[in-house]
Design an enzyme around this catalytic site. Structure first.
Site, PDB file in Angstrom:
ATOM      1  N   ASP A   1      -0.734   1.579  -4.161  1.00 42.35           N
ATOM      2  CA  ASP A   1      -1.470   0.558  -4.914  1.00 42.35           C
ATOM      3  C   ASP A   1      -2.800   1.060  -5.450  1.00 42.35           C
ATOM      4  OD1 ASP A   1      -2.405   0.731  -2.292  1.00 42.35           O
ATOM      5  OD2 ASP A   1      -3.253  -1.278  -2.370  1.00 42.35           O
TER       6      ASP A   1
ATOM      7  N   SER B   1       0.816  -1.215   0.000  1.00 45.68           N
ATOM      8  CA  SER B   1       0.000   0.000   0.000  1.00 45.68           C
ATOM      9  C   SER B   1       0.857   1.277   0.000  1.00 45.68           C
ATOM     10  CB  SER B   1      -0.963  -0.036   1.181  1.00 45.68           C
ATOM     11  OG  SER B   1      -1.894   1.004   1.067  1.00 45.68           O
ATOM     12  N   HIS B   2       0.716   2.088   1.032  1.00 47.66           N
ATOM     13  CA  HIS B   2       1.376   3.395   1.066  1.00 47.66           C
ATOM     14  C   HIS B   2       2.749   3.321   1.738  1.00 47.66           C
ATOM     15  CE1 HIS B   2      -1.010   2.483   4.525  1.00 47.66           C
ATOM     16  NE2 HIS B   2      -0.191   3.228   5.231  1.00 47.66           N
TER      17      HIS B   2
ATOM     18  N   ASP C   1      -2.488   6.504  -3.651  1.00 54.38           N
ATOM     19  CA  ASP C   1      -1.356   5.904  -2.937  1.00 54.38           C
ATOM     20  C   ASP C   1      -0.656   4.816  -3.751  1.00 54.38           C
ATOM     21  OD1 ASP C   1      -3.257   3.909  -2.792  1.00 54.38           O
ATOM     22  OD2 ASP C   1      -2.549   3.196  -0.843  1.00 54.38           O
TER      23      ASP C   1
ATOM     24  N   LYS D   1     -11.325  -0.466  -1.633  1.00 52.89           N
ATOM     25  CA  LYS D   1     -11.469   0.974  -1.785  1.00 52.89           C
ATOM     26  C   LYS D   1     -10.819   1.380  -3.099  1.00 52.89           C
ATOM     27  CE  LYS D   1      -7.743   1.377   1.532  1.00 52.89           C
ATOM     28  NZ  LYS D   1      -7.684   0.962   2.933  1.00 52.89           N
TER      29      LYS D   1
ATOM     30  N   ASP E   1      -5.551   2.411  -4.041  1.00 56.44           N
ATOM     31  CA  ASP E   1      -6.863   2.306  -3.400  1.00 56.44           C
ATOM     32  C   ASP E   1      -7.216   3.525  -2.556  1.00 56.44           C
ATOM     33  OD1 ASP E   1      -5.066   1.689  -1.421  1.00 56.44           O
ATOM     34  OD2 ASP E   1      -6.024  -0.178  -0.793  1.00 56.44           O
ATOM     35  N   ARG E   2      -6.225   4.358  -2.230  1.00 55.16           N
ATOM     36  CA  ARG E   2      -6.534   5.537  -1.411  1.00 55.16           C
ATOM     37  C   ARG E   2      -6.618   6.792  -2.271  1.00 55.16           C
ATOM     38  NH1 ARG E   2      -3.470   5.223   4.363  1.00 55.16           N
ATOM     39  NH2 ARG E   2      -3.999   3.063   4.822  1.00 55.16           N
TER      40      ARG E   2
HETATM   41  C1  G1P Z   1      -4.609   1.553   8.135  1.00 55.17           C
HETATM   42  C2  G1P Z   1      -5.817   2.444   8.173  1.00 55.17           C
HETATM   43  C3  G1P Z   1      -7.067   1.658   7.863  1.00 55.17           C
HETATM   44  C4  G1P Z   1      -6.907   0.948   6.529  1.00 55.17           C
HETATM   45  C5  G1P Z   1      -5.629   0.130   6.532  1.00 55.17           C
HETATM   46  C6  G1P Z   1      -5.358  -0.499   5.176  1.00 55.17           C
HETATM   47  O1  G1P Z   1      -4.738   0.533   9.102  1.00 55.17           O
HETATM   48  O2  G1P Z   1      -5.936   3.097   9.421  1.00 55.17           O
HETATM   49  O3  G1P Z   1      -8.173   2.522   7.851  1.00 55.17           O
HETATM   50  O4  G1P Z   1      -7.998   0.118   6.265  1.00 55.17           O
HETATM   51  O5  G1P Z   1      -4.522   0.953   6.866  1.00 55.17           O
HETATM   52  O6  G1P Z   1      -5.229   0.461   4.175  1.00 55.17           O
HETATM   53  P1  G1P Z   1      -4.031   0.614  10.540  1.00 55.17           P
HETATM   54  O7  G1P Z   1      -2.556   0.850  10.306  1.00 55.17           O
HETATM   55  O8  G1P Z   1      -4.627   1.794  11.243  1.00 55.17           O
HETATM   56  O9  G1P Z   1      -4.357  -0.677  11.196  1.00 55.17           O
HETATM   57 ZN    ZN Z   2      -3.309   1.318  -0.513  1.00 53.12          ZN
END
Ligand code: G1P
Ligand code: ZN
Length: 544
Positions: free
Chosen positions: A280, A113-114, A278, A377, A282-283
């Site tokens: 991948d 992800s990010h 982000d 998402k 999704d954000r």
């Molecule tokens: C974080 C975000 C959450 C999201 C997840 C995956 O998780 O807070 O909303 O679904 O990344 O993208 P966290 O690190 O808080 O568990």
């Molecule tokens: Zn992501």
């Protein structure tokens, strides 16, 4: 072709309760490490004759190497057909779209992800099921268990496949199709939104927009949709070329990391609408000219304006938000007289509600918004939704948000992250807080008195599964709320997240600075939990 059964020692790297395995690249490079997880997935989900598997990732370092291994393992484990994105690329929402469109058994998505990428960065892998969404907890827990006990994995002997040409060929007995990673997704977007109205909007000389792909996976998707199909000028998408280390940046679309976009939005050449996505895809973050749109507000605005968009013209079945997300969307749901669900953090909880037809839109404060068009998402989808609404309402984004606040009231929201804490003291802090929850109501901390306090628990209305200890909630007498939980996605130490929201109906108080507006609530939580002192920090590392 030779199928090898290779002995492996078990790894139990996945955190129970998380939807996949997210670790440093270095950990993934250990012999048999990736293979162990992949075999655990195949053993758990079971591959039946004739089934299709989707494979792709966000293009970060190790993506290509991992795809070669997984393709050979898929062939050895009896997958009939493998759909893999050209270059090994599939954004997370596009993977979800491809799984659904092609009736696949599921897909393997490679992404952290990010989190930063590169040889010293992070890597990740997760399995999504046939609905296109992250595997439910029962499945991920079974994968976790299997990864801790398996002694062998199956892989065929073969050279690398060519990932860079769209083509069909066989690998062992498995048919491989290298597909255009963008086409199915772009087609889906065209079926949801009014591309004609949006093209007319971007053609206006006064309307300018900028999409920051942050050197991550959405670059090719945004160029195809925004520049090629909607006709936005070339260069509308910045940092469009995906790179293995995201150009050395941190592909997280917030005000801190998407600073190039933020500078453009606040610069001399006015840009009317800004957005970022982000690692991948999704954000999303959306911005008006010099105006930040909080993700909680974004969800509420999209819900309130959904019928302006062709796909949602007949209204929404319901909406959902993760518990820490502000209650702005609840107010819209109340006005529309549709159900609003409050779920634990994480996208997987929305999937059941969507599959059961209970919700159409959902979102999280962490820059995630989505609908039932896929089961993830979807960053670019949210940006297109905004564009469609802007085109229909013929108003700049900031005016749309201000109108929304006037009608529904404003929910101030902020999140404070304390990163890289030592795990045990962070867990202890939360445990101590939990132990005191019953004694808090009636006590006053600074300007606020506690009305109620609990540890959020969820019972899934579809399958009755339960999730406990999903975050401490403290409700104050002025209607504000503080939430505390530990992150489940970090790869080093612990991250403590504190969330604050407060409701404001007085128009004269709707333009306060967010931190200022939430100060009483922030101070009250610190007085209750002693976060700064116990974490040995003067303040949070990241404020969003
Ligand atoms: C974080 C975000 C959450 C999201 C997840 C995956 O998780 O807070 O909303 O679904 O990344 O993208 P966290 O690190 O808080 O568990
Ligand atoms: Zn992501």
């Amino acid at each position: 072709m030779n199928i090898l059964s290779i002995d492996t020692r078990p790894f139990t790297g996945q955190k129970p309760g998380t939807s996949g395995l997210r670790k440093t690249v270095r950990e993934f490079q250990q012999p048999h490490y990736l293979e162990n997880f992949v075999q655990a997935v195949f053993d758990t989900v079971g591959i039946k004759a004739g089934q299709t598997l989707v494979l792709g990732g966000d293009g970060r370092f190790h993506n290509r190497a991992a795809i070669q291994v997984i393709a050979r393992m898929a062939a050895a484990n009896g997958v009939a057909r493998l759909l893999v994105g050209r270059g090994g690329i599939l954004s997370t929402p596009a993977a979800s779209c491809v799984i659904r469109k092609h009736g696949a058994m599921g897909g393997i998505i490679l992404s952290a992800s990010h989190n930063p990428g590169g040889p010293e960065g992070d890597f990740g892998i997760k399995y999504n099921g046939s609905n296109g969404g992250p595997a439910p907890e029962a499945v991920t827990n079974a994968i976790y268990k299997a990864s801790g006990t398996i002694a062998q994995y199956r892989i065929i002997e073969s050279g690398d496949i060519d990932l860079d040409t769209e083509a069909e060929f066989t690998l062992g007995e498995m048919q491989v199709q290298v597909i255009d990673p963008v086409a199915d997704y772009a087609g889906l977007m065209e079926s949801l939104f009014d591309f004609e109205a949006m093209a007319a909007l971007v053609a206006r000389p006064k309307f300018t927009m900028c999409f920051d792909a942050m050197h991550a996976v959405t670059g090719p998707y945004a160029v195809e949709i925004l520049e090629k199909r909607l006709g936005a000028p070339e260069g509308t998408v910045i940092n469009a070329e995906p790179s293995e280390d995201f150009g050395g940046g941190h592909p997280d679309p917030n005000l801190v990391h998407a600073h190039e976009l933020v500078e453009l939005m606040n610069g001399d050449e006015p840009v009317a609408f800004g957005a970022a996505s982000d690692g991948d895809g999704d954000r999303n973050m959306v911005l008006g000219q010099g105006f930040y749109i909080n993700p909680c507000d974004s969800l509420a605005v999209l819900a309130a304006n959904a019928t302006l968009v062709p796909a949602y013209r007949n209204g929404l079945a319901g909406v959902a938000r993760s518990m820490p997300t502000s209650r702005a969307v609840d107010r819209v749901a109340e006005g529309l007289e549709i159900p609003c669900f409050e779920t634990p953090t994480g996208w997987k909880y929305f999937g059941n509600l969507m599959d059961a037809g209970k919700i159409t839109l959902c979102g999280e404060e962490s820059f995630g918004t989505g609908s039932d068009h896929v089961r993830e998402k979807d960053g670019l989808w949210a940006v297109l939704f905004w564009l469609n609404v802007i085109a229909e309402r013929d108003q700049p984004p900031q005016a749309i948000v201000r109108d929304h606040w006037e009608r529904y009231g404003r929910d101030y929201f902020t999140r404070h992250d304390y990163e890289n804490l030592e795990s045990l003291p962070a867990q202890q802090l939360l445990a101590d807080l939990r132990a005191r929850l019953d004694s808090l109501p009636g006590q006053t901390f600074g300007e606020l008195t506690v009305d109620a306090a609990d540890d959020f628990a969820y019972r899934d209305p579809v399958d009755a599964s339960e999730a406990q200890q999903q975050g401490v909630r403290i409700f104050f007498d002025d209607g504000s709320r503080a939430v505390v939980r530990l992150s489940g996605t970090g790869t080093g130490g612990a991250t403590l997240r504190a969330y604050f929201d407060a409701f404001e109906t007085d128009p004269a108080r709707m333009s306060l600075g967010t931190q200022k507006a939430l100060e009483p609530c922030i101070e009250a939580l610190d007085a209750i939990a002693g976060i700064r002192e116990r974490c040995g920090r003067d303040g949070p590392d990241v404020i969003t």
